[in-house]
Write an enzyme that holds these catalytic residues in place. Sequence first.
Site, mmCIF file in Angstrom:
data_model
loop_
_atom_site.group_PDB
_atom_site.id
_atom_site.type_symbol
_atom_site.label_atom_id
_atom_site.label_comp_id
_atom_site.label_asym_id
_atom_site.label_seq_id
_atom_site.Cartn_x
_atom_site.Cartn_y
_atom_site.Cartn_z
ATOM 1 N N GLY A 51 0.821 -1.210 0.000
ATOM 2 C CA GLY A 51 0.000 0.000 0.000
ATOM 3 C C GLY A 51 0.856 1.260 0.000
ATOM 4 N N ASP A 88 6.461 -5.453 5.942
ATOM 5 C CA ASP A 88 7.118 -6.665 6.443
ATOM 6 C C ASP A 88 7.245 -7.736 5.360
ATOM 7 O OD1 ASP A 88 4.352 -6.760 6.535
ATOM 8 O OD2 ASP A 88 4.295 -8.257 8.109
ATOM 9 N N ILE A 98 2.071 2.457 6.558
ATOM 10 C CA ILE A 98 1.383 3.362 7.488
ATOM 11 C C ILE A 98 1.013 2.614 8.757
ATOM 12 C CG2 ILE A 98 0.459 4.842 5.673
ATOM 13 C CD1 ILE A 98 -2.329 3.498 6.346
ATOM 14 N N ASP A 99 0.946 1.276 8.671
ATOM 15 C CA ASP A 99 0.461 0.498 9.824
ATOM 16 C C ASP A 99 1.394 0.563 11.031
ATOM 17 O OD1 ASP A 99 -1.501 -0.153 8.101
ATOM 18 O OD2 ASP A 99 -1.160 -2.315 8.112
ATOM 19 N N LYS A 124 -25.467 15.432 19.140
ATOM 20 C CA LYS A 124 -26.489 14.429 18.794
ATOM 21 C C LYS A 124 -25.927 13.165 18.138
ATOM 22 C CE LYS A 124 -27.732 16.436 14.348
ATOM 23 N NZ LYS A 124 -28.698 17.103 13.527
ATOM 24 N N GLY A 157 -5.016 -0.082 9.632
ATOM 25 C CA GLY A 157 -3.987 -0.841 10.338
ATOM 26 C C GLY A 157 -4.440 -2.283 10.261
ATOM 27 N N ARG A 158 -3.880 -3.004 9.285
ATOM 28 C CA ARG A 158 -4.373 -4.338 8.959
ATOM 29 C C ARG A 158 -4.533 -5.239 10.189
ATOM 30 N NH1 ARG A 158 -3.652 -6.832 4.137
ATOM 31 N NH2 ARG A 158 -1.954 -5.417 3.593
ATOM 32 N N GLU A 164 -8.890 -0.955 12.581
ATOM 33 C CA GLU A 164 -9.385 -1.818 11.502
ATOM 34 C C GLU A 164 -9.183 -3.309 11.802
ATOM 35 O OE1 GLU A 164 -8.412 -1.413 6.905
ATOM 36 O OE2 GLU A 164 -6.639 -1.946 8.032
HETATM 37 P P1 FBP Z 1 0.962 -2.113 3.647
HETATM 38 O O1 FBP Z 1 1.113 -3.122 4.726
HETATM 39 O O2 FBP Z 1 1.261 -2.616 2.321
HETATM 40 O O3 FBP Z 1 1.712 -0.881 3.963
HETATM 41 O O4 FBP Z 1 -0.557 -1.646 3.588
HETATM 42 C C1 FBP Z 1 -1.243 -1.420 4.744
HETATM 43 C C2 FBP Z 1 -2.641 -0.987 4.482
HETATM 44 O O5 FBP Z 1 -2.719 0.395 4.255
HETATM 45 C C3 FBP Z 1 -3.517 -1.414 5.652
HETATM 46 O O6 FBP Z 1 -3.592 -0.441 6.620
HETATM 47 C C4 FBP Z 1 -4.810 -1.763 4.997
HETATM 48 O O7 FBP Z 1 -5.453 -2.782 5.685
HETATM 49 C C5 FBP Z 1 -4.389 -2.260 3.653
HETATM 50 O O8 FBP Z 1 -3.195 -1.625 3.349
HETATM 51 C C6 FBP Z 1 -5.393 -1.962 2.588
HETATM 52 O O9 FBP Z 1 -5.005 -2.647 1.444
HETATM 53 P P2 FBP Z 1 -5.476 -2.296 -0.016
HETATM 54 O O10 FBP Z 1 -4.749 -1.067 -0.423
HETATM 55 O O11 FBP Z 1 -5.046 -3.457 -0.832
HETATM 56 O O12 FBP Z 1 -6.938 -2.093 0.022
#
Ligand code: FBP
Length: 696
Positions: free
Chosen positions: A103, A197, A224-225, A268, A277-278, A357
């Site tokens: 990503g 990773d 970003i995670d 309200k 954050g996977r 997430e």
């Molecule tokens: P990376 O581990 O490749 O950096 O991506 C992380 C992430 O941004 C997660 O936070 C998210 O769950 C995932 O990518 C979303 O993936 P996609 O871009 O394939 O929808």
Amino acid sequence: MAFVNSDEFLSRSEVAQAISSNNTVLQKRLNFIPELCPVFKNPYTHLESDTRYRFKVHPACRDQLPDIINNPVQTVIGTTSPDDGLRQTYQKKRHIGIVFSGGPAPGGHNVIAGVFDAMMAANPENRIFGFLMGPDGLLEGNYIELTSEIIENYRNLGGFSMIRTGRTKIDTKGKIALARETCKALDLDALVIVGGDDSNTNAALLAQELHNDGIQVIGVPKTIDGDLQARDEDGNTLCAISFGFHTAARAFANDISNLSTDCSSDAKYWHICKVMGRSASHLGLEVGLQVHPNILVIGEELAEFVDTERLERAIKQGTTDYTAYGMTLRHLSRVICDGIVRRAAVGKNYGVIIIPEGVLEFINEIQIFIIKLNTIIADYNDTHDTDFHTDFPTLEDKLDYLRRLARLSREENTFTIWNTRDDDLFNDIPEFFQEGLLTERDSHGNFQFSQVQTEKVIMGLVKDYLKILQEKGDYRLGIERDWYRRTLEKSGLDADAYGPLLFKNYDTADRFLLVRQPIVSLKTLKQELVKTGALDEEDEIPASVQKIFLASVPNFKTQNHFYGYDGRGNDPTWFDCTYAYNLGWTVFSLIASGATGQMAGIKNLEKKFSDWEPIGIPIGPMMHLEERKGKLALVLERTTVDIESPAFQIVKSLREAWLAAEPGPDDYRRPGPVRYAGSGEDDQPLTLILNHLGGQ
Ligand code: FBP
């Protein structure tokens, strides 16, 4: 005013300037030059092994990565007076290839800019090629040469649009052969893989495979995670965080803090903020520290939870209750409800909840499904040499296949992965969530949490339970004493006479009054008033009393938000601009000194900028065996939130203050918008600062 012809209007220079995509803010950002670590102010660098760091090397790593497994941590040292050998190797003409993998993360363009500036400073004849669309570009030989004209358009800008990215994994002999072919065709000296990773795992495997071809492979920590960190066996930090994390967190935090302002104005809505954050909750934690939400869920804490009441009950009965370990979805929903109910009691029918997430991965009952389904899908793909999702396109097809597996488990006791109980439990889950759990895995076999409506699953349970609490009279909006008094007195009623009949805390509460338990509707209100003699059976409830009761009925309204792709695409903060740019320079130093199988890193990111130290981190020794696609594979371990860390402990101790379930203002924090310059080194991830100040 009559509108002029649009061509004529556009031809006016003030109009063209006003709508130009080359606006002033952008220009200033493009022109910003991140500061370089002092070592890079020298014309030459070399590497020195730092033997203080130790690693517990897995035997499988020794077998599979023999040529890079003994790599040490290397420190980049600057010099103004190199010997001839260093001068020659440093200035040697090189071809470097670079690829983004996974990503996007803010700062990626600055990695390229850093490599470019460093290699041009060493030898203006050096060339750099960017592979397009991620690893596919490397496999297919699809690339562009990155020139100064191209790079100038992307300095300090977010995204990976310069060369784009992709998630293909280079995991077979065939793909490695294709990668080698491309590298050779371009006469590459080195390949740079910018990724998370899994991608850095790939970098180590490729470094081994290309070792004898004399092609160096260097990884760069991106995600970003924030789950790609590096420590040695003794816990010494080598890489505190990947680039991109800070920007994404700050962008999410700015948006969420705006929601806090909005919701505390119209009072309200509850804003339910799912934060990317996977799996690990680092982003949730950082954003929480930035904005002080009323409720912050951290996955890792749920996994460590022990229900002591359950445990004690079981011990008394002489049994063990394994369900007491780890928080269940139901329990989590109860915790959230508790916060909502307590705020309502002081008149706060609004708030902000942050849900990471990947939180479901830390809930036992869901994690078991994810692991089982990962294995089933991977096994199916392996055995049939086809794709599970193509063969079973609809949810019904997939459920039918699972049903068949459950039947098989009854007939053959050797087949245990999916039994009738699994099937029954799975069928109790709402359809949208079943679809989510059966969603396609990414190319690394990872479950794609961003595709699942995590917040919908949790908030569905919350809403159901709030309804029950409301029916029981436990969920009420507190009524301000002064308002109550004024309302009743205006209609000529004695507030002190009605007070104890209506409220359970009339004699004790300073400010917020809570309607008594049995009064849950206008009907029960009338019954209570009649019972106490305040009203005759045939009388109507006085309008002012009705008004008070109706104001005490909470209307739980939510707005759901997903903070992910937007923050991921944000232009980088000062921290990420500077970090990524220096990572680029570090990459070149590693290449120029002949390193391979190393990840570029900057030590001391948690300290002030003058302490930042560019290093090479050996990837191989940090790898371990982990289940991927249902099989054990060598991978870099993902770092999850350490619930003993000072940053998390601070959150724990401030939870009550953030919940603000008492009269008075909320404790919302306003971090403000992302800046690429300004406050300099103070603008670092709070998690890093707190862990550093707390001695970690
Ligand atoms: P990376 O581990 O490749 O950096 O991506 C992380 C992430 O941004 C997660 O936070 C998210 O769950 C995932 O990518 C979303 O993936 P996609 O871009 O394939 O929808």
